[in-house]
Every structure is written in structure tokens, then in C-alpha cells.
Design a protein around this motif. Structure first.
Motif, PDB file in Angstrom:
ATOM      1  N   ASN A 108       0.634  -1.316   0.124  1.00 32.70           N
ATOM      2  CA  ASN A 108      -0.061   0.029   0.194  1.00 32.70           C
ATOM      3  C   ASN A 108       1.011   1.294  -0.127  1.00 32.70           C
ATOM      4  N   GLU A 109       1.776   1.349   0.948  1.00 32.74           N
ATOM      5  CA  GLU A 109       2.645   2.306   1.019  1.00 32.74           C
ATOM      6  C   GLU A 109       3.357   2.663  -0.370  1.00 32.74           C
ATOM      7  N   LEU A 110       3.821   1.499  -1.240  1.00 36.04           N
ATOM      8  CA  LEU A 110       4.718   1.568  -2.262  1.00 36.04           C
ATOM      9  C   LEU A 110       3.466   2.307  -3.368  1.00 36.04           C
ATOM     10  N   HIS A 111       2.428   1.544  -3.474  1.00 37.84           N
ATOM     11  CA  HIS A 111       1.453   2.087  -4.210  1.00 37.84           C
ATOM     12  C   HIS A 111       1.012   3.767  -4.181  1.00 37.84           C
ATOM     13  N   ASN A 112       1.037   4.049  -2.739  1.00 37.27           N
ATOM     14  CA  ASN A 112       0.874   5.510  -2.488  1.00 37.27           C
ATOM     15  C   ASN A 112       2.171   6.391  -3.191  1.00 37.27           C
ATOM     16  N   GLU A 113       3.098   5.812  -2.779  1.00 38.46           N
ATOM     17  CA  GLU A 113       4.532   6.454  -3.247  1.00 38.46           C
ATOM     18  C   GLU A 113       4.475   6.430  -4.715  1.00 38.46           C
ATOM     19  N   GLN A 114       4.131   5.515  -5.459  1.00 34.42           N
ATOM     20  CA  GLN A 114       4.061   5.472  -6.835  1.00 34.42           C
ATOM     21  C   GLN A 114       3.039   6.701  -7.308  1.00 34.42           C
ATOM     22  N   LYS A 115       1.795   6.620  -6.690  1.00 35.29           N
ATOM     23  CA  LYS A 115       0.950   7.680  -6.955  1.00 35.29           C
ATOM     24  C   LYS A 115       1.806   9.120  -6.902  1.00 35.29           C
ATOM     25  N   LYS A 116       2.251   9.180  -5.914  1.00 34.79           N
ATOM     26  CA  LYS A 116       3.089  10.695  -5.447  1.00 34.79           C
ATOM     27  C   LYS A 116       4.202  10.786  -6.599  1.00 34.79           C
ATOM     28  N   VAL A 117       4.716   9.671  -7.127  1.00 37.86           N
ATOM     29  CA  VAL A 117       5.749   9.902  -7.808  1.00 37.86           C
ATOM     30  C   VAL A 117       5.112  10.358  -9.431  1.00 37.86           C
ATOM     31  N   LYS A 118       3.914   9.741  -9.752  1.00 40.08           N
ATOM     32  CA  LYS A 118       3.041  10.222 -11.090  1.00 40.08           C
ATOM     33  C   LYS A 118       2.611  11.535 -10.822  1.00 40.08           C
ATOM     34  N   LYS A 119       2.176  11.652  -9.909  1.00 41.71           N
ATOM     35  CA  LYS A 119       1.644  13.365  -9.498  1.00 41.71           C
ATOM     36  C   LYS A 119       2.978  14.304  -9.661  1.00 41.71           C
ATOM     37  N   SER A 120       3.989  13.893  -9.068  1.00 40.95           N
ATOM     38  CA  SER A 120       5.037  14.680  -9.167  1.00 40.95           C
ATOM     39  C   SER A 120       5.459  14.775 -10.582  1.00 40.95           C
ATOM     40  N   GLN A 121       5.663  13.609 -11.364  1.00 38.67           N
ATOM     41  CA  GLN A 121       5.903  13.554 -12.685  1.00 38.67           C
ATOM     42  C   GLN A 121       4.999  14.666 -13.689  1.00 38.67           C
ATOM     43  N   GLN A 122       3.702  14.264 -13.232  1.00 41.46           N
ATOM     44  CA  GLN A 122       2.727  15.328 -14.169  1.00 41.46           C
ATOM     45  C   GLN A 122       2.893  16.706 -13.589  1.00 41.46           C
ATOM     46  N   ALA A 123       3.175  16.991 -12.346  1.00 40.52           N
ATOM     47  CA  ALA A 123       3.532  18.442 -11.979  1.00 40.52           C
ATOM     48  C   ALA A 123       4.796  18.749 -12.581  1.00 40.52           C
TER      49      ALA A 123
END
Length: 143
Positions: A108-123
Motif C-alpha cells: 500500500n505504501e509503495l502504491h501511494n509512493e508510486q501515485k506521488k511519483v506520478k503526480k510529481s512527474q505530472q506536476a
């Protein structure tokens, strides 16, 4: 004298009959004694056989008791091993459950971090696009 002879003859016959009766009685007693000795020997033999049988039963009982004692000891050892196996399996089961929970938490933590990375990449892409747009505007303004 003839009366004495007759009496003597009668006494002689009487004593002979008594002697014969005593001999028959003696023979009967000897036969009974012989039969009694045979019976005693037979009883002694039977007694010895019974003693041996009793000893065999005692030995058998001791062996059975020893066997039962060993079987009880083995049963107790097996029971203890089984109890330890159950405790170990229970402990392992608990440990597996905890590790699965930790694994799920990490997933779950990895999934959340991946989401953050995606958001960060999008940003970042948006920021890069904005920077490019601003640079283009600056370039256009400098022209």
C-alpha cells in the motif's frame, strides 16, 4: 492229649489264618503306600509345573508391564512433540500473518509512493511546459 492236639490244630489254623490275613493286610498297605508315593510324585511334578507356570506368568507380566511402561513413555514423548509442533505451527502461522500484514502495508505504501511519483512527474511536466511557455514568451518578447 487228643484234646490238646485238636486245640493245637485249631490254634494252628487260626494263627495261620491270622498270619495270612496279616500278610494280605501288609501287602495291601504296601500297595497303598506305593500308590501314595506315586501320587506324591505326581503331585510334586504338578507342583513343579505350577511353579514354572507361575514364574512364566510373572515374567510375562513383567515384560507386559515394561512394554506398557515403554509404550506410555513413547506416547507421552509423542504427545509432547505434537504439542510443540502445534505451538511451533501456531507461532509460524502468527508470524506469517504478521509478515503478510507488513507486506500488504508495504505494498500500500509503495502504491501511494508510486501515485506521488506520478503526480510529481505530472506536476514536473506541467512545470516544464510552463517553463517552456515562459521561455517561448521571453524569446518572443526579445525578438
Amino acid at each position: 492229649s487228643s484234646g490238646i492236639n485238636a486245640e493245637y490244630g485249631q490254634n494252628k489254623n487260626h494263627y495261620q489264618e491270622l498270619y495270612k490275613a496279616e500278610q494280605e493286610y501288609t501287602k495291601q498297605l504296601k500297595d497303598e503306600l506305593l500308590e501314595a508315593k506315586k501320587n506324591i510324585a505326581s503331585l510334586d511334578s504338578l507342583n513343579e509345573t505350577m511353579k514354572n507356570t507361575v514364574e512364566e506368568f510373572k515374567d510375562s507380566h513383567r515384560e507386559e508391564k515394561t512394554g506398557r511402561t515403554l509404550a506410555t513413555k513413547e506416547l507421552n514423548e509423542t504427545r509432547l512433540m505434537l504439542e510443540n509442533e502445534i505451538k511451533t505451527r501456531s507461532h509460524i502461522g502468527t508470524r506469517i500473518t504478521n509478515l503478510e500484514r507488513e507486506n500488504q502495508d508495504l505494498a500500500n505504501e509503495l502504491h501511494n509512493e508510486q501515485k506521488k511519483v506520478k503526480k510529481s512527474q505530472q506536476a514536473r511536466k506541467i512545470s516544464e511546459a510552463s517553463v517552456e511557455a515562459l521561455q517561448q514568451n521571453l524569446t518572443d518578447l526579445h525578438k
